[in-house]
Design a protein around this motif. Structure first.
Motif, mmCIF file in Angstrom:
data_model
loop_
_atom_site.group_PDB
_atom_site.id
_atom_site.type_symbol
_atom_site.label_atom_id
_atom_site.label_comp_id
_atom_site.label_asym_id
_atom_site.label_seq_id
_atom_site.Cartn_x
_atom_site.Cartn_y
_atom_site.Cartn_z
ATOM 1 N N PRO A 232 1.242 -0.882 -0.159
ATOM 2 C CA PRO A 232 0.295 0.460 -0.213
ATOM 3 C C PRO A 232 1.332 1.088 -0.102
ATOM 4 O O PRO A 232 2.308 1.978 0.640
ATOM 5 N N ALA A 233 0.072 1.960 -0.973
ATOM 6 C CA ALA A 233 0.825 3.434 -1.208
ATOM 7 C C ALA A 233 0.792 4.364 0.560
ATOM 8 O O ALA A 233 0.121 5.764 0.294
ATOM 9 N N THR A 234 0.066 3.633 1.109
ATOM 10 C CA THR A 234 -0.602 5.173 2.411
ATOM 11 C C THR A 234 0.703 5.423 3.019
ATOM 12 O O THR A 234 0.319 6.067 3.928
ATOM 13 N N GLY A 235 1.785 4.748 3.173
ATOM 14 C CA GLY A 235 2.627 5.133 4.725
ATOM 15 C C GLY A 235 2.652 5.184 5.497
ATOM 16 O O GLY A 235 3.092 5.202 6.789
ATOM 17 N N ARG A 236 1.435 3.432 6.117
ATOM 18 C CA ARG A 236 1.023 3.956 7.434
ATOM 19 C C ARG A 236 1.656 2.287 7.974
ATOM 20 O O ARG A 236 2.321 1.454 7.084
ATOM 21 N N PRO A 237 1.411 1.903 9.398
ATOM 22 C CA PRO A 237 2.787 0.530 9.838
ATOM 23 C C PRO A 237 1.505 -0.609 8.679
ATOM 24 O O PRO A 237 0.125 -0.383 8.511
ATOM 25 N N LEU A 238 1.985 -1.365 8.602
ATOM 26 C CA LEU A 238 1.483 -2.396 7.838
ATOM 27 C C LEU A 238 1.012 -4.147 8.671
ATOM 28 O O LEU A 238 3.003 -4.417 9.038
ATOM 29 N N ALA A 239 0.569 -4.818 9.331
ATOM 30 C CA ALA A 239 0.316 -6.191 9.807
ATOM 31 C C ALA A 239 0.443 -6.874 8.789
ATOM 32 O O ALA A 239 -0.456 -6.608 8.229
ATOM 33 N N LEU A 240 0.704 -8.398 8.857
ATOM 34 C CA LEU A 240 0.356 -9.572 8.268
ATOM 35 C C LEU A 240 0.168 -10.168 9.344
ATOM 36 O O LEU A 240 0.986 -10.404 10.602
ATOM 37 N N ILE A 241 -0.807 -10.939 8.836
ATOM 38 C CA ILE A 241 -1.826 -11.965 9.580
ATOM 39 C C ILE A 241 -1.650 -13.162 9.418
ATOM 40 O O ILE A 241 -2.103 -13.464 8.194
ATOM 41 N N SER A 242 -1.381 -14.086 9.436
ATOM 42 C CA SER A 242 -1.619 -15.655 9.168
ATOM 43 C C SER A 242 -0.438 -16.616 10.688
ATOM 44 O O SER A 242 -0.555 -16.996 11.353
ATOM 45 N N LEU A 243 -1.553 -18.146 10.220
ATOM 46 C CA LEU A 243 -1.336 -18.987 11.039
ATOM 47 C C LEU A 243 -0.721 -20.329 10.631
ATOM 48 O O LEU A 243 -1.260 -21.278 10.886
ATOM 49 N N GLY A 244 -0.235 -20.511 9.394
ATOM 50 C CA GLY A 244 0.240 -21.108 8.530
ATOM 51 C C GLY A 244 -0.634 -22.452 7.381
ATOM 52 O O GLY A 244 -1.825 -21.461 7.255
ATOM 53 N N TRP A 266 -3.852 1.341 10.523
ATOM 54 C CA TRP A 266 -3.153 0.658 9.919
ATOM 55 C C TRP A 266 -3.868 0.144 8.541
ATOM 56 O O TRP A 266 -4.507 0.159 8.259
ATOM 57 N N ASP A 267 -2.334 -1.317 7.771
ATOM 58 C CA ASP A 267 -2.516 -1.467 7.080
ATOM 59 C C ASP A 267 -2.981 -3.251 7.502
ATOM 60 O O ASP A 267 -1.377 -3.136 7.852
ATOM 61 N N VAL A 268 -3.595 -4.043 6.882
ATOM 62 C CA VAL A 268 -3.544 -5.084 7.634
ATOM 63 C C VAL A 268 -3.585 -6.421 6.680
ATOM 64 O O VAL A 268 -3.993 -6.021 5.493
#
Length: 408
Positions: A232-244, A266-268
């Motif tokens: 994303p081009a927002t410049g906000r923090p980014l969280a990646l969420i995965s349980l495999g 945030w971007d998620v």
């Protein structure tokens, strides 16, 4: 040129760290073969290695080899017996074909996953070929083990079902000329030279292991299987969420994550690996993007934080990109990793029973805003970079290749 044969547990967390090692060996001019279930053909062939497939019932594999107890310790004896039965069955099923395939071009080194079935180990013992272990998680010795100690026969009468199973394994070893007791064979499977895809600093009691145990780091950064991804081009923090891919059927968890981030700037990115129907997540805000899969390494290069299941390879891949982690562990090994994350200060742990949008949000903001966490991530990242990665793993394998005498 040597011939290196990989016999790896057919699970992504076990296979993926080995692929960069195979790629490095191929680049050095070696012949590399993989014995793996058919669903890994594309990944293996992309390394330049040869693929030696076998059929496998994926549903049975998941039901048998993936621990289901959400516990910090291995306690279920029946799970162990079922796993041993499956390993024996798959060994008997695959061994004749593997022996015929490799007979005319015997490997110079076997790279065997101790968690997998025993075909590679039996062929190595039968042919007198060296073996190096390949494990993406913790190794054990007299100072530390994830598994409880096994009682001796004097302390506890042997379970009849286990005794019968051991008798069949002994017959299998004898059939193939492996003159070893079950105990001696098991000791060989879990000892000797090893590739451990952790830095030594992440291993429990890491300083008690000798030099034959090579802590080479996660070795996953070069792998990409799921296309392109644009940040994303927002410049906000980014969280990646995965349980495999094994503990991902948890719509309530993913819904809680959506709610936790709903009002945060945030971007998620949620990657559920096909574990949920997106409709189960309810209304999803525009800044929360839901995918089956994403190229994890690429997303992590832009991430501020990752929430995951506590998979060791996943945690270390995140840290290798400078990203702190919040672990939501699902079984004993994952609990051990989540605890190690806390001990080393590179993130936090949330127990699945405690999951709520409020706790997720609170933990995310605490971890992301903690300078001590960032410093700890930087220290462990340095340990990972110093471990040597695929080149160090390839060096360890090459040291086991027996040189051919001059004139032979």
């Amino acid at each position: 040129m040597a011939h290196i044969a990989f016999f790896i547990l057919p699970a992504a967390g076990h296979v993926n760290p080995t692929l960069s090692v195979a790629r490095e060996l191929v680049a050095r001019g070696h012949r590399v073969s993989y014995a793996l279930s058919e669903n890994y053909a594309e990944r293996v062939l992309a390394t330049g290695a040869e693929f030696v497939p076998y059929p496998m019932d994926q549903d049975r594999f998941l039901a048998t080899m993936v621990p289901q107890q959400d516990s910090a310790a291995y306690t279920d004896q029946q799970e162990f017996v079922n796993m041993m039965k499956w390993m024996l069955e798959l060994t008997r099923q695959t061994l004749p074909g593997f022996e015929a395939h490799f007979e005319d071009a015997r490997p110079d080194v076997f790279v065997c996953d101790p968690s997998s079935f025993w075909s590679g180990h039996i062929l190595a013992a039968k042919w007198g070929v060296p073996v190096i272990r390949s494990t993406p998680t913790y190794v054990a010795n007299e100072h530390w083990s994830l598994h409880p100690p096994v009682d001796t026969a004097e302390e506890q009468q042997e379970d009849p079902e286990t005794g019968e199973l051991f008798g069949v394994i002994a017959e299998l070893l004898a059939e193939h000329g492996v003159d070893k007791s079950i105990g001696a064979f098991a000791d060989e499977v879990h000892s000797g030279p090893a590739l451990v895809y952790l830095p030594r600093a992440f291993q429990y009691a890491g300083d008690t292991f000798g030099e034959e145990v090579g802590f080479v780091g996660p070795c996953t950064s070069a792998n990409s299987f799921h296309g392109a991804w644009e940040a994303p081009a927002t410049g906000r923090p980014l969280a990646l969420i995965s349980l495999g891919t094994l503990y991902n059927k948890q719509p309530a968890f993913f819904r809680a994550c959506v709610e936790a981030f709903a009002d945060l700037a945030w971007d998620v990115v949620i990657a559920h690996a096909g574990g949920v129907d997106p409709a189960e997540l309810g209304e999803v805000p525009e800044h929360v993007r839901v995918h089956d899969f994403v190229p994890q390494g690429e997303v992590l290069r832009h991430a501020t934080l990752m929430i995951n299941h506590g998979g060791t390879s996943t945690v270390l891949q995140a840290v290798s990109e400078g990203v702190p982690v919040i672990c939501v562990p699902q079984m004993a090994e994952l609990h051990a990793t989540a605890t190690r994350v806390e001990q080393l200060g590179v993130g936090a742990k949330i127990l699945r029973k405690d999951i709520s949008p409020e706790l997720i949000r609170e933990t995310v903001l605490a971890v992301a805003g903690d300078g001590k966490v960032r410093d700890a991530v930087a220290r462990l990242r340095h340990e990972i970079e110093s471990a040597g990665g695929p080149a160090a793993a390839a060096d360890a394998i090459e040291r086991l290749v027996v040189p051919v005498p001059a004139g032979a």
